[in-house]
Design a protein around this motif. Sequence first.
Motif, PDB file in Angstrom:
ATOM      1  N   THR A  45       0.812  -1.151  -0.113  1.00 57.71           N
ATOM      2  CA  THR A  45       0.064  -0.071  -0.047  1.00 57.71           C
ATOM      3  C   THR A  45       0.900   1.245  -0.011  1.00 57.71           C
ATOM      4  O   THR A  45       0.356   2.268  -0.509  1.00 57.71           O
ATOM      5  N   CYS A  46       2.214   1.241   0.618  1.00 57.52           N
ATOM      6  CA  CYS A  46       3.107   2.479   0.468  1.00 57.52           C
ATOM      7  C   CYS A  46       3.238   2.711  -1.024  1.00 57.52           C
ATOM      8  O   CYS A  46       3.499   3.988  -1.148  1.00 57.52           O
ATOM      9  N   GLY A  49      -1.125   2.787  -2.666  1.00 59.89           N
ATOM     10  CA  GLY A  49      -2.120   3.582  -2.004  1.00 59.89           C
ATOM     11  C   GLY A  49      -2.385   4.743  -2.844  1.00 59.89           C
ATOM     12  O   GLY A  49      -1.549   5.567  -3.285  1.00 59.89           O
ATOM     13  N   GLN A  50      -3.775   5.457  -2.812  1.00 58.33           N
ATOM     14  CA  GLN A  50      -4.018   6.687  -3.449  1.00 58.33           C
ATOM     15  C   GLN A  50      -4.249   7.797  -2.223  1.00 58.33           C
ATOM     16  O   GLN A  50      -4.611   8.609  -2.837  1.00 58.33           O
ATOM     17  N   GLN A  52      -2.590   8.508   0.612  1.00 60.83           N
ATOM     18  CA  GLN A  52      -1.527   8.378   1.636  1.00 60.83           C
ATOM     19  C   GLN A  52      -1.084   9.503   2.258  1.00 60.83           C
ATOM     20  O   GLN A  52      -1.405  10.819   1.781  1.00 60.83           O
ATOM     21  N   GLY A 192      -6.084  10.080   5.028  1.00 59.69           N
ATOM     22  CA  GLY A 192      -4.598   9.644   4.652  1.00 59.69           C
ATOM     23  C   GLY A 192      -4.532   8.162   5.096  1.00 59.69           C
ATOM     24  O   GLY A 192      -5.373   7.417   5.125  1.00 59.69           O
ATOM     25  N   SER A 193      -3.154   8.180   5.584  1.00 60.10           N
ATOM     26  CA  SER A 193      -2.887   6.728   6.043  1.00 60.10           C
ATOM     27  C   SER A 193      -1.945   6.724   6.920  1.00 60.10           C
ATOM     28  O   SER A 193      -1.406   8.052   7.377  1.00 60.10           O
ATOM     29  N   THR A 195       1.712   6.749   8.082  1.00 58.12           N
ATOM     30  CA  THR A 195       2.905   7.325   7.362  1.00 58.12           C
ATOM     31  C   THR A 195       4.276   6.503   7.614  1.00 58.12           C
ATOM     32  O   THR A 195       5.298   6.940   6.962  1.00 58.12           O
ATOM     33  N   CYS A 199       1.440   1.436   5.809  1.00 56.91           N
ATOM     34  CA  CYS A 199       0.996   2.603   5.090  1.00 56.91           C
ATOM     35  C   CYS A 199      -0.510   2.466   4.804  1.00 56.91           C
ATOM     36  O   CYS A 199      -1.297   2.924   4.111  1.00 56.91           O
ATOM     37  N   GLU A 201      -4.461   2.568   5.205  1.00 57.40           N
ATOM     38  CA  GLU A 201      -5.293   3.942   4.791  1.00 57.40           C
ATOM     39  C   GLU A 201      -6.561   3.821   5.600  1.00 57.40           C
ATOM     40  O   GLU A 201      -6.657   2.869   6.451  1.00 57.40           O
ATOM     41  N   ARG A 231       8.359  10.975   6.651  1.00 54.98           N
ATOM     42  CA  ARG A 231       8.138  10.503   5.091  1.00 54.98           C
ATOM     43  C   ARG A 231       7.883  11.682   4.323  1.00 54.98           C
ATOM     44  O   ARG A 231       7.254  12.572   4.708  1.00 54.98           O
ATOM     45  N   MET A 234       2.802  12.992  -0.131  1.00 55.41           N
ATOM     46  CA  MET A 234       2.419  12.209  -0.745  1.00 55.41           C
ATOM     47  C   MET A 234       1.502  13.039  -1.808  1.00 55.41           C
ATOM     48  O   MET A 234       0.977  14.177  -1.521  1.00 55.41           O
TER      49      MET A 234
END
Length: 245
Positions: A45-46, A49-50, A52, A192-193, A195, A199, A201, A231, A234
């Motif tokens: 997912t890091c 993922g959309q 993040q 978000g997710s 970090t 990652c 969500e 991080r 994103m």
Amino acid sequence: MKKVLVAVCLTAFAGFSYADSAVKWGYDGNIGPANWGDLSKDFATCKTGQVQAPIDIQTKQASKNNAPIKTNYKASAGEILNNGHTIQVNLADGGSANLGGTDYKILQFHLHTPAEEKIDGKSFPFNAHLVHQSADGKLAVIGVLFNEGKENIALKEVFTNMPSTEGKTTLKTPLNTGTMLPSSLAYYSYAGSLTTPGCGEGVQFYILKTPVELSSAQLSAFKKIFPMNARPVMPLNGRKITEGS
Ligand SMILES: [Zn+2]
């Protein structure tokens, strides 16, 4: 029984699952953020993922329609943990915050340098992420940005007693999370997710607009242990930013 299992899983999730993964990751080189998604299938997912986190919050895009944050924090026993990636303070019974109309219990807060979120491209030297969980298992994070300035009294014990290597120590004085917040709880919010790997969500962020301060000695003490543990921001991918006062 099912409920117990879910609670255990979510606790591990909210604790960012560091200890559960044998895969080594970090903030630079081959194991740095650009490669997290390739280090383990649990970290996919890091990369894919959309929604993040963190992001650079473009304040002009924020729409104003959220409820104010209300806090009901209380002094709690806890432990100061060095998990190899950050300093994290786990709170036994630290009270709650009402975020977007839902009550979330605070589980822990942890620290980043530099701050992970940016505001209109501006970076801050340090931030705290206050991790909360609702009764139905949703995660919400309040982000507190720090500028260098006066000594931070609320986090004095944390900066003084944080373990310099992996391990933990018990808080000597109960800590009330409310003491580390600015007087205004006006915020920007985004979906978000985590970090950190994996990652995951489904985490709603509430980044406070008003920074607080820490001294350069406190910042240096943290950087001695973690020179950089943020991080990069994103892509927004069309997400809406909201704000509340
Ligand atoms: Zn964080």
